[in-house]
Scaffold this motif. Structure first.
Motif, mmCIF file in Angstrom:
data_model
loop_
_atom_site.group_PDB
_atom_site.id
_atom_site.type_symbol
_atom_site.label_atom_id
_atom_site.label_comp_id
_atom_site.label_asym_id
_atom_site.label_seq_id
_atom_site.Cartn_x
_atom_site.Cartn_y
_atom_site.Cartn_z
ATOM 1 N N ALA A 1 0.941 -1.290 0.026
ATOM 2 C CA ALA A 1 -0.085 0.075 -0.117
ATOM 3 C C ALA A 1 0.901 1.167 0.091
ATOM 4 O O ALA A 1 1.904 1.130 0.848
ATOM 5 C CB ALA A 1 -1.043 -0.129 1.276
ATOM 6 N N ARG A 2 0.519 2.303 -0.783
ATOM 7 C CA ARG A 2 1.383 3.411 -0.895
ATOM 8 C C ARG A 2 0.304 4.536 -1.415
ATOM 9 O O ARG A 2 -0.725 4.261 -2.078
ATOM 10 C CB ARG A 2 2.455 3.382 -1.759
ATOM 11 N N ARG A 3 0.696 5.736 -1.521
ATOM 12 C CA ARG A 3 0.067 7.031 -1.730
ATOM 13 C C ARG A 3 0.547 7.105 -3.356
ATOM 14 O O ARG A 3 1.685 7.042 -3.515
ATOM 15 C CB ARG A 3 0.054 8.386 -1.196
ATOM 16 N N MET B 1 -2.883 0.116 -3.543
ATOM 17 C CA MET B 1 -1.789 -1.003 -3.552
ATOM 18 C C MET B 1 -0.978 -0.810 -4.857
ATOM 19 O O MET B 1 -1.333 -0.776 -5.938
ATOM 20 C CB MET B 1 -2.806 -2.137 -3.786
ATOM 21 N N HIS B 2 0.256 -1.051 -4.481
ATOM 22 C CA HIS B 2 1.354 -1.038 -5.198
ATOM 23 C C HIS B 2 1.757 -2.391 -5.682
ATOM 24 O O HIS B 2 2.288 -3.146 -4.755
ATOM 25 C CB HIS B 2 2.479 -0.291 -5.053
ATOM 26 N N LYS B 3 1.223 -2.898 -6.927
ATOM 27 C CA LYS B 3 1.352 -4.269 -7.117
ATOM 28 C C LYS B 3 2.767 -4.838 -7.555
ATOM 29 O O LYS B 3 2.760 -6.103 -8.317
ATOM 30 C CB LYS B 3 0.173 -4.686 -8.109
ATOM 31 N N VAL C 1 7.044 -3.655 -7.936
ATOM 32 C CA VAL C 1 8.167 -2.782 -7.323
ATOM 33 C C VAL C 1 8.752 -1.961 -8.615
ATOM 34 O O VAL C 1 8.580 -2.087 -9.793
ATOM 35 C CB VAL C 1 9.514 -3.595 -6.691
ATOM 36 N N ASP C 2 9.497 -0.661 -8.162
ATOM 37 C CA ASP C 2 9.880 0.233 -9.024
ATOM 38 C C ASP C 2 11.361 0.425 -9.081
ATOM 39 O O ASP C 2 11.840 0.486 -7.956
ATOM 40 C CB ASP C 2 9.111 1.683 -8.909
ATOM 41 N N TYR C 3 11.881 0.408 -10.241
ATOM 42 C CA TYR C 3 13.344 0.637 -10.256
ATOM 43 C C TYR C 3 13.686 1.995 -11.011
ATOM 44 O O TYR C 3 13.441 1.948 -12.220
ATOM 45 C CB TYR C 3 13.980 -0.414 -11.059
ATOM 46 N N PRO D 1 11.202 8.312 -15.581
ATOM 47 C CA PRO D 1 11.487 7.175 -16.141
ATOM 48 C C PRO D 1 12.164 6.209 -15.060
ATOM 49 O O PRO D 1 12.852 6.235 -14.016
ATOM 50 C CB PRO D 1 12.967 7.513 -16.754
ATOM 51 N N HIS D 2 11.332 4.976 -15.120
ATOM 52 C CA HIS D 2 11.342 3.749 -13.818
ATOM 53 C C HIS D 2 11.139 2.581 -14.742
ATOM 54 O O HIS D 2 10.100 2.587 -15.761
ATOM 55 C CB HIS D 2 11.080 4.255 -12.932
ATOM 56 N N LEU D 3 11.289 1.442 -14.226
ATOM 57 C CA LEU D 3 10.728 0.245 -14.443
ATOM 58 C C LEU D 3 9.643 -0.260 -13.510
ATOM 59 O O LEU D 3 10.131 -0.317 -12.631
ATOM 60 C CB LEU D 3 11.626 -0.964 -14.446
ATOM 61 N N HIS D 4 8.436 -0.448 -13.730
ATOM 62 C CA HIS D 4 7.632 -1.056 -12.905
ATOM 63 C C HIS D 4 7.316 -2.532 -13.359
ATOM 64 O O HIS D 4 6.937 -2.888 -14.325
ATOM 65 C CB HIS D 4 6.063 -0.316 -13.096
ATOM 66 N N TYR D 5 7.818 -3.233 -12.217
ATOM 67 C CA TYR D 5 8.062 -4.661 -12.487
ATOM 68 C C TYR D 5 6.992 -5.560 -11.617
ATOM 69 O O TYR D 5 6.950 -5.274 -10.261
ATOM 70 C CB TYR D 5 9.429 -5.270 -11.993
HETATM 71 ZN ZN LIG Z 1 5.285 0.646 -10.163
#
Ligand SMILES: [Zn+2]
Length: 428
Positions: A281-283, A292-294, A296-298, A372-376
């Motif tokens: 969970a995050r804003r 819900m953040h389903k 992880v972000d890099y 810019p990021h990867l959502h994985y």
């Molecule tokens: Zn993400």
């Protein structure tokens, strides 16, 4: 304590010339291999070997008043045409030579540094031409007015197995060089053990390694290093053993029990990236609501390659609302992974097989994204799991006849490693 010092591996680079002297630092010293035909003493001298084409004219001119052989090493910007012209040979002669299949093949593969030997008669005409077709075949053409005769000379290659080792004192590659090991061999070792040892973080002064590897020899001369056959690495007191074995047509590394070292999944499917948002969970950074953040972000610069986390079939490659440019991979056993916000998709299409570690796209900020990021995402039977903590399936170990064959095939290399006194193999 000095052994807590952190040692980062340096980028591979050319080895210092004075390796022969540095060999004295070898831990166990290079010892000859035991197996089969490889019983000859390994030569400790390491000479950078250029292709041994016929001796230069100066060396032979005195006692051979016949035709001169001239060796030409192709320089930048030179072509076969310009070489013939420089030697005063007409283009028509070159075209005759190029009718020989091996010669036309050689011409298309000509590179800076390639060597050709020309025999030119007193009349200025081409009498002979010699070149290497590949590492083990040399072609000699005898040119006369009405014909070109061709002879292929086999130059058999010999594989010798040697063992070398060292102790980490300054950096992985520097200490490898001290032990007489090329950057290629060190890289091979790093690749074999990369799933068990983080070579950027885990190395310590006093870590030690022994590597059994191949050298390729031809006509008594060492050409270059072949691959790593087996390695034992003591990292922070713990031994790691990797043994090469061909399985299903592929060379892979296994532990002593025949379990593949390569894991089914990479934990982080991107290099040089910072974890910028975890799972849960995050804003939401754009919508501002709790969600819900389903995955992880890099965070990583636009264009950073994104890798397939495991072997898979491409399930989706295209645009998805919010996710932007997205790839979904199906790994079988109910596992799928998702990669979002790409700037550009890779070259894989839906339905295609993709191997672990291949680039499937590039970091971007497409779709609903703040930078810019990867959502994985990692899903098991459709349920989102935290890719950082989910238990990854273990790769299948060798069993039955494959395991028996593995034990038989790898016994000589393991015997080599066991000969090193005071060196313990990983017993798992
Ligand atoms: Zn993400």
């Amino acid at each position: 304590m000095s052994n807590a010092r952190r040692l980062a591996p340096k980028a591979p680079r050319a080895l210092p010339i004075a390796l022969a002297g540095a060999l004295a630092v070898l831990l166990g010293s290079i010892v000859p291999a035991l197996d089969g035909a490889m019983e000859r003493e390994a030569q400790p001298e390491r000479v950078t070997q250029a292709i041994a084409l016929p001796p230069p004219p100066a060396a032979t001119a005195a006692n051979t008043p016949r035709n001169d052989w001239q060796t030409v090493r192709i320089a930048s910007g030179q072509t076969l045409g310009s070489v013939f012209a420089d030697l005063g040979l007409p283009a028509s002669t070159m075209h005759r030579v190029l009718e020989v299949p091996e010669a036309s093949q050689m011409a298309t593969r000509l590179r800076v540094g390639s060597e050709l030997a020309f025999e030119i008669g007193a009349d200025g005409e081409l009498k002979g031409l010699r070149f290497d077709q590949d590492e083990s075949k040399r072609v000699q053409l005898a040119v006369s007015e009405d014909a070109i005769e061709r002879e292929v000379i086999e130059r058999p290659m010999e594989r010798r197995v040697v063992i070398a080792g060292g102790t980490i004192r300054s950096s992985l590659f520097a200490d490898g060089a001290k032990a007489g090991l090329s950057a290629a061999v060190m890289n091979d070792m790093v690749k074999a053990l990369q799933y068990d040892i983080d070579f950027a973080q885990d190395l310590r002064e006093g870590d030690a390694f022994q590597i059994v590897y191949e050298e390729l020899w031809r006509e008594g001369e060492r050409l270059r290093d072949g691959g790593v056959v087996a390695v034992n690495f003591i990292n922070q007191g713990k031994p790691y053993t990797a043994v090469r074995f061909e399985h299903n047509g592929q060379q892979e590394f296994f532990d002593l029990d025949g379990r593949p070292l390569r894991k089914s999944f990479m934990r982080t499917p991107i290099e040089f990236a910072r974890l910028s948002s975890g799972f849960g969970a995050r804003r939401h950074p754009i919508l501002g609501r709790m969600r819900m953040h389903k995955g992880v972000d890099y965070a990583a610069p636009t264009g950073t390659p994104i890798f397939a986390a495991g072997d898979a079939r491409v399930k989706f490659a295209g645009w998805q609302n919010g996710y932007g440019r997205t790839v979904i991979l199906d790994h079988g056993n109910g596992i799928t992974t998702l990669y979002a916000h790409m700037s550009r998709l890779g070259s894989y299409r839906v339905g295609q097989r993709v191997q672990q570690g291949r680039t499937i796209g590039y970091v971007g900020t497409s779709g609903l994204s703040s930078g810019p990021h990867l959502h994985y995402e990692f899903r098991v039977n459709g349920v989102h799991r935290n890719p950082l903590t989910v238990t990854m399936p273990k790769p299948e170990p060798l069993t039955g006849t494959a395991l028996a064959e593995y034990r038989r095939a790898t016994a000589p290399a393991l015997a080599q490693l066991k000969r090193i006194e005071g060196f313990q193999l990983a017993a798992r």
